[in-house]
Design a protein around this motif. Structure first.
Motif, PDB file in Angstrom:
ATOM      1  N   LEU A  67       0.847  -1.188   0.000  1.00  0.00           N
ATOM      2  CA  LEU A  67       0.000   0.000   0.000  1.00  0.00           C
ATOM      3  C   LEU A  67       0.886   1.242   0.000  1.00  0.00           C
ATOM      4  O   LEU A  67       1.973   1.242   0.610  1.00  0.00           O
ATOM      5  N   ILE A  68       0.419   2.273  -0.666  1.00  0.00           N
ATOM      6  CA  ILE A  68       1.032   3.593  -0.574  1.00  0.00           C
ATOM      7  C   ILE A  68      -0.051   4.569  -0.134  1.00  0.00           C
ATOM      8  O   ILE A  68      -1.115   4.657  -0.771  1.00  0.00           O
ATOM      9  N   HIS A  69       0.188   5.257   0.964  1.00  0.00           N
ATOM     10  CA  HIS A  69      -0.677   6.334   1.430  1.00  0.00           C
ATOM     11  C   HIS A  69       0.005   7.668   1.125  1.00  0.00           C
ATOM     12  O   HIS A  69       1.227   7.786   1.278  1.00  0.00           O
ATOM     13  N   TYR A  70      -0.785   8.652   0.729  1.00  0.00           N
ATOM     14  CA  TYR A  70      -0.251   9.997   0.497  1.00  0.00           C
ATOM     15  C   TYR A  70      -1.138  10.995   1.226  1.00  0.00           C
ATOM     16  O   TYR A  70      -2.368  11.012   1.041  1.00  0.00           O
ATOM     17  N   VAL A  71      -0.514  11.855   2.060  1.00  0.00           N
ATOM     18  CA  VAL A  71      -1.251  12.791   2.900  1.00  0.00           C
ATOM     19  C   VAL A  71      -1.547  14.071   2.118  1.00  0.00           C
ATOM     20  O   VAL A  71      -0.633  14.755   1.657  1.00  0.00           O
ATOM     21  N   LEU A  72      -2.832  14.393   1.996  1.00  0.00           N
ATOM     22  CA  LEU A  72      -3.263  15.599   1.291  1.00  0.00           C
ATOM     23  C   LEU A  72      -3.338  16.796   2.220  1.00  0.00           C
ATOM     24  O   LEU A  72      -2.989  17.919   1.836  1.00  0.00           O
ATOM     25  N   GLU A  73      -3.823  16.564   3.435  1.00  0.00           N
ATOM     26  CA  GLU A  73      -3.976  17.630   4.427  1.00  0.00           C
ATOM     27  C   GLU A  73      -3.736  17.046   5.817  1.00  0.00           C
ATOM     28  O   GLU A  73      -3.827  15.839   6.021  1.00  0.00           O
ATOM     29  N   GLY A  74      -3.471  17.936   6.778  1.00  0.00           N
ATOM     30  CA  GLY A  74      -3.337  17.508   8.156  1.00  0.00           C
ATOM     31  C   GLY A  74      -2.043  16.745   8.407  1.00  0.00           C
ATOM     32  O   GLY A  74      -1.089  16.802   7.635  1.00  0.00           O
ATOM     33  N   LYS A  75      -2.041  15.995   9.517  1.00  0.00           N
ATOM     34  CA  LYS A  75      -0.839  15.260   9.887  1.00  0.00           C
ATOM     35  C   LYS A  75      -1.183  14.050  10.745  1.00  0.00           C
ATOM     36  O   LYS A  75      -2.320  13.892  11.209  1.00  0.00           O
ATOM     37  N   GLY A  76      -0.169  13.201  10.964  1.00  0.00           N
ATOM     38  CA  GLY A  76      -0.348  12.002  11.770  1.00  0.00           C
ATOM     39  C   GLY A  76       0.971  11.273  11.910  1.00  0.00           C
ATOM     40  O   GLY A  76       2.021  11.798  11.537  1.00  0.00           O
ATOM     41  N   ILE A  77       0.918  10.064  12.453  1.00  0.00           N
ATOM     42  CA  ILE A  77       2.139   9.280  12.636  1.00  0.00           C
ATOM     43  C   ILE A  77       2.000   7.948  11.912  1.00  0.00           C
ATOM     44  O   ILE A  77       0.902   7.415  11.751  1.00  0.00           O
ATOM     45  N   TYR A  78       3.139   7.426  11.495  1.00  0.00           N
ATOM     46  CA  TYR A  78       3.219   6.097  10.891  1.00  0.00           C
ATOM     47  C   TYR A  78       4.305   5.328  11.612  1.00  0.00           C
ATOM     48  O   TYR A  78       5.426   5.816  11.758  1.00  0.00           O
ATOM     49  N   ARG A  79       3.981   4.123  12.091  1.00  0.00           N
ATOM     50  CA  ARG A  79       4.916   3.333  12.859  1.00  0.00           C
ATOM     51  C   ARG A  79       5.117   1.978  12.185  1.00  0.00           C
ATOM     52  O   ARG A  79       4.150   1.271  11.882  1.00  0.00           O
ATOM     53  N   VAL A  80       6.376   1.624  11.946  1.00  0.00           N
ATOM     54  CA  VAL A  80       6.718   0.328  11.398  1.00  0.00           C
ATOM     55  C   VAL A  80       7.954  -0.170  12.126  1.00  0.00           C
ATOM     56  O   VAL A  80       8.969   0.520  12.196  1.00  0.00           O
ATOM     57  N   GLY A  81       7.858  -1.358  12.736  1.00  0.00           N
ATOM     58  CA  GLY A  81       8.943  -1.850  13.572  1.00  0.00           C
ATOM     59  C   GLY A  81       9.169  -0.921  14.758  1.00  0.00           C
ATOM     60  O   GLY A  81       8.230  -0.513  15.429  1.00  0.00           O
ATOM     61  N   LYS A  82      10.428  -0.553  14.985  1.00  0.00           N
ATOM     62  CA  LYS A  82      10.770   0.356  16.075  1.00  0.00           C
ATOM     63  C   LYS A  82      10.780   1.822  15.646  1.00  0.00           C
ATOM     64  O   LYS A  82      11.037   2.702  16.460  1.00  0.00           O
ATOM     65  N   ASN A  83      10.495   2.073  14.381  1.00  0.00           N
ATOM     66  CA  ASN A  83      10.591   3.429  13.847  1.00  0.00           C
ATOM     67  C   ASN A  83       9.230   4.099  13.760  1.00  0.00           C
ATOM     68  O   ASN A  83       8.241   3.474  13.351  1.00  0.00           O
ATOM     69  N   GLU A  84       9.190   5.344  14.141  1.00  0.00           N
ATOM     70  CA  GLU A  84       7.967   6.126  14.064  1.00  0.00           C
ATOM     71  C   GLU A  84       8.245   7.405  13.281  1.00  0.00           C
ATOM     72  O   GLU A  84       9.222   8.095  13.532  1.00  0.00           O
ATOM     73  N   TYR A  85       7.363   7.699  12.322  1.00  0.00           N
ATOM     74  CA  TYR A  85       7.532   8.870  11.472  1.00  0.00           C
ATOM     75  C   TYR A  85       6.345   9.810  11.647  1.00  0.00           C
ATOM     76  O   TYR A  85       5.194   9.365  11.669  1.00  0.00           O
ATOM     77  N   ARG A  86       6.638  11.079  11.766  1.00  0.00           N
ATOM     78  CA  ARG A  86       5.592  12.095  11.863  1.00  0.00           C
ATOM     79  C   ARG A  86       5.436  12.722  10.484  1.00  0.00           C
ATOM     80  O   ARG A  86       6.361  13.344   9.969  1.00  0.00           O
ATOM     81  N   LEU A  87       4.242  12.573   9.913  1.00  0.00           N
ATOM     82  CA  LEU A  87       4.022  12.973   8.531  1.00  0.00           C
ATOM     83  C   LEU A  87       2.949  14.051   8.434  1.00  0.00           C
ATOM     84  O   LEU A  87       2.027  14.092   9.239  1.00  0.00           O
ATOM     85  N   LYS A  88       3.085  14.883   7.417  1.00  0.00           N
ATOM     86  CA  LYS A  88       2.107  15.936   7.156  1.00  0.00           C
ATOM     87  C   LYS A  88       1.821  15.972   5.661  1.00  0.00           C
ATOM     88  O   LYS A  88       2.297  15.125   4.907  1.00  0.00           O
ATOM     89  N   SER A  89       1.014  16.962   5.237  1.00  0.00           N
ATOM     90  CA  SER A  89       0.648  17.047   3.828  1.00  0.00           C
ATOM     91  C   SER A  89       1.889  17.139   2.952  1.00  0.00           C
ATOM     92  O   SER A  89       2.867  17.803   3.299  1.00  0.00           O
ATOM     93  N   GLY A  90       1.850  16.429   1.838  1.00  0.00           N
ATOM     94  CA  GLY A  90       2.988  16.394   0.932  1.00  0.00           C
ATOM     95  C   GLY A  90       3.882  15.190   1.127  1.00  0.00           C
ATOM     96  O   GLY A  90       4.826  15.006   0.363  1.00  0.00           O
TER      97      GLY A  90
END
Length: 287
Positions: free
Chosen positions: A42-65
């Motif tokens: 799957l590929i998700h792409y953020v259009l607006e707002g923000k959130g977090i994505y966690r895979v394994g021990k890594n956590e990413y904070r993502l926003k639009s773009g």
């Protein structure tokens, strides 16, 4: 979850890569999915707002773009921000060459997040996919062409792991990246970055290479050029004005760096984008 639209496909006419499902969702505050594993990519792409994505021990904070990759049989978790929840599009896909195509773009388990300036184009493609929800031979070919177009648009301006840092990242790198994001429009140099975080240049270089895989100089240049590409796409500013806006006092040096990073001069890059935009249909309005 609000305004959620999903298309699921069951028949498989193609083998190298094929669409499994796609969708659009405007999430409620704090909405989450997982921990879970998926049977396909799957590929998700953020259009607006923000959130977090966690895979394994890594956590990413993502926003639009920004966007993120989910791989088959890998446990992941993602959650919309409580105050500024994200709106995103997604595609699910599989196929014999799916992994190879992703690697061609630089996406894999070690590099699951990316940035792309063509969010409106990606959204238009997914909305076109959602409109073609009748299982006919014509629509299956059309959906396949849209899937290839999605990857084509994505590769036009993909930046793997750009300014998206994991929890537990080295604090010097965090501070340095923040300094670059806030000051890239000024004629700063690596020495300015090192002075800001109070370490010497060689140590800063070592930290960047180990954490981000690039030198501070390359990171700064990549960030400036990505912003320049965005300005060329969405504004009518002159090349000289864009160069100054991105920290280059000499337009010739800017053009040289831009061509080295993008493969073509800024003026040609803009013409190609305008040509593509004129050839593309209008983006459907959001429901």
């Amino acid at each position: 979850m609000e305004d959620s639209y999903v298309l699921q496909l069951t028949d498989r006419k193609f083998t190298d890569i094929y669409l499994c499902y796609c969708g659009y969702a405007r999430c409620e505050p704090g909405h989450s999915f997982g921990p879970s594993v998926r049977p396909n990519y799957l590929i998700h792409y953020v259009l607006e707002g923000k959130g977090i994505y966690r895979v394994g021990k890594n956590e990413y904070r993502l926003k639009s773009g920004y966007g993120f990759l989910i791989e088959p049989q890998i446990q992941t978790f993602y959650r919309a921000d409580a105050k500024d929840p994200w709106t995103y599009i997604w595609i699910g896909f599989g196929g014999n060459n799916a992994e190879k195509y992703l690697k061609d773009m630089g996406l894999d388990r070690q590099h699951p997040v990316f940035g792309c300036a063509y969010g409106k184009h990606l959204e238009r493609i997914v909305r076109d996919m959602l409109k073609n929800n009748i299982s006919t031979t014509t629509n299956r070919f059309l959906l396949q062409s849209l899937l290839y177009e999605f990857f084509s648009i994505l590769t036009r301006d993909i930046h793997v792991n750009p300014a998206v840092l994991q929890n537990g990242e080295n604090p010097y790198v965090l501070q340095a990246v923040e300094f670059i994001q806030n000051n890239y429009s000024f004629p700063i140099h690596v020495s300015d970055i090192a002075n800001y975080v109070c370490i010497n240049r060689s140590y800063l270089y070592t930290l960047f290479k180990s954490s981000l895989g690039v030198s501070p100089q390359d990171y700064l240049a990549n960030y400036r050029i990505s912003r320049a590409a965005e300005l060329l796409t969405v504004t009518e500013l002159s090349i000289e004005s864009i160069a100054l806006s991105c920290g280059y006092t000499d337009p010739l040096i800017f053009s040289k760096v831009f061509k080295a990073k993008k493969g073509e001069a800024p003026s040609r890059y803009r013409r190609e984008i305008l040509k593509t935009n004129k050839a593309s249909p209008d983006i459907p309005k959001r429901p």
